[in-house]
Design a protein around this motif. Structure first.
Motif, PDB file in Angstrom:
ATOM      1  N   ALA A 141     -10.190  -6.021   6.851  1.00  0.00           N
ATOM      2  CA  ALA A 141     -10.485  -6.092   5.425  1.00  0.00           C
ATOM      3  C   ALA A 141     -11.907  -5.617   5.149  1.00  0.00           C
ATOM      4  CB  ALA A 141     -10.298  -7.519   4.932  1.00  0.00           C
ATOM      5  N   THR A 180     -10.792  -2.372   0.802  1.00  0.00           N
ATOM      6  CA  THR A 180      -9.479  -2.959   0.544  1.00  0.00           C
ATOM      7  C   THR A 180      -9.546  -3.942  -0.617  1.00  0.00           C
ATOM      8  OG1 THR A 180      -9.880  -4.713   2.175  1.00  0.00           O
ATOM      9  CG2 THR A 180      -8.783  -2.709   2.948  1.00  0.00           C
ATOM     10  N   CYS A 215      -2.278   4.921   2.141  1.00  0.00           N
ATOM     11  CA  CYS A 215      -3.139   3.769   2.379  1.00  0.00           C
ATOM     12  C   CYS A 215      -2.651   2.942   3.555  1.00  0.00           C
ATOM     13  CB  CYS A 215      -3.197   2.898   1.126  1.00  0.00           C
ATOM     14  SG  CYS A 215      -3.750   3.776  -0.338  1.00  0.00           S
ATOM     15  N   LEU A 236      -2.765   1.134   6.539  1.00  0.00           N
ATOM     16  CA  LEU A 236      -3.874   0.718   7.393  1.00  0.00           C
ATOM     17  C   LEU A 236      -3.565   0.915   8.869  1.00  0.00           C
ATOM     18  CD1 LEU A 236      -5.035  -2.567   5.619  1.00  0.00           C
ATOM     19  CD2 LEU A 236      -5.936  -0.249   5.386  1.00  0.00           C
ATOM     20  N   ALA A 260       0.843  -1.196   0.000  1.00  0.00           N
ATOM     21  CA  ALA A 260       0.000   0.000   0.000  1.00  0.00           C
ATOM     22  C   ALA A 260       0.872   1.236   0.000  1.00  0.00           C
ATOM     23  CB  ALA A 260      -0.910  -0.013   1.224  1.00  0.00           C
ATOM     24  N   PRO A 271      -8.036   0.113  -4.079  1.00  0.00           N
ATOM     25  CA  PRO A 271      -8.080  -1.121  -3.290  1.00  0.00           C
ATOM     26  C   PRO A 271      -6.842  -1.971  -3.564  1.00  0.00           C
ATOM     27  CG  PRO A 271      -9.505  -1.319  -5.189  1.00  0.00           C
ATOM     28  CD  PRO A 271      -9.025   0.113  -5.168  1.00  0.00           C
TER      29      PRO A 271
END
Length: 311
Positions: free
Chosen positions: A20, A89, A8, A10, A4, A120
């Motif tokens: 997810a 995602t 992005c 996470l 990512a 995504p």
């Protein structure tokens, strides 16, 4: 799966956004089965949050009842899709193209919306086996050249092209080519109504090979592709059956205790069969599903239509 981008990350997000999140675009019968399969696959690990794009506000309560978060939007109205960027995602694209033309503006609109911000990690598109056209009954692998014979199939080829192009920008794009979907608990999901109408099939000398997948097995293939699909990879989401169309309807008739359908020649079919149905009776191929088994590691619940129709 590609890493990512910093935007992005996470780990920098609140906990509810770190798990997810799967967005289903075109959440009809198969999409609902995918949502159920996702819940089942989450056993022993963090649950998956499932979202679904819907153009009908009336569907929202029913989707919520299935544990799905509805998102209002319409693939035919580009402005309504802007909110999709960065939400999921993983994205599963099950929506069909429009009913006319040679292109698929819906897939184009979706891909553009997903790339507005953080894309995504994975995009899976459910295409059709019709992109191969008539193969004369030969066994077909995913490397066979495409030869769509109808505008319907050419729209799917266009959608595949758009998905592949999106995959060049870092997301993991994969394609499932899907044959006829059936299931006893699916509306119109068995040959029974056609058998009761007495619709004819072709005589053995003119008959075509046909391919099938049970809706539950297709859902499981979609889930496997979301997690394990390789970048720019195509998979045949087809079962292990090896039979001609007439044999399929004969088998179903015997299971239901109904008369077997009448047999006619291809010359007779030109005048006795509706053009749409005739188009399906004009293409013959047998889909090799080795990648489905070996790479996606899908174990079919219904390896052939015999088990599937009996269910």
């Amino acid at each position: 799966m590609s890493s990512a981008s910093p935007a992005c990350n996470l780990g920098a997000l609140p906990a509810r956004f770190r798990r997810a999140r799967v967005l289903i675009v075109g959440c009809g019968d198969v999409g609902l089965r995918v949502a159920q399969a996702l819940r089942a696959s989450a056993t022993g690990r963090s649950p998956v949050r499932v979202l679904a794009l819907t153009s009908s506000p009336e569907r929202a309560p029913a989707l919520r009842a299935q544990g799905i978060t509805p998102l209002l939007g319409n693939l035919d109205h580009v402005a309504s899709l802007r909110r999709l960027s960065g939400l999921a995602t993983h994205v599963l694209h099950l929506a069909p193209p429009p009913g006319q033309g040679e292109r698929d503006p819906r897939t184009q609109a979706l891909v553009r919306a997903l790339r507005l911000r953080c894309p995504p990690a994975a995009l899976v598109y459910a295409s059709t086996s019709g992109v191969y056209g008539d193969c004369g009954g030969a066994w077909v692998t995913e490397t066979r050249a495409l030869a769509p014979a109808t505008a319907r199939a050419r729209r799917r080829v266009d959608a595949e092209r758009l998905v592949r192009f999106a995959g060049r920008s870092g997301l993991r794009a994969s394609i499932l080519r899907v044959p006829g979907i059936y299931a006893p608990n699916r509306e119109g999901g068995t040959p029974e109504a056609r058998l009761r109408r007495g619709t004819p099939v072709l005589v053995p000398a003119d008959d075509v090979y046909t391919n099938h997948i049970h809706a539950d097995d297709l859902a499981r293939a979609c889930v496997a592709a979301l997690w394990r699909g390789a970048p720019q990879r195509v998979y045949h989401a087809s079962d292990d059956s090896d039979l001609r169309m007439g044999d399929y309807f004969d088998l179903a008739a015997d299971l239901y205790g109904l008369p077997r359908p009448p047999r006619i020649t291809r010359a007779q079919a030109q005048t006795d069969i509706a053009p749409m149905l005739l188009s399906f009776m004009s293409e013959s191929r047998r889909m090799d599903n080795t990648r489905l088994h070996r790479e996606l590691r899908v174990r079919l619940l219904y390896p052939t239509v015999v088990q599937g129709l009996r269910s």
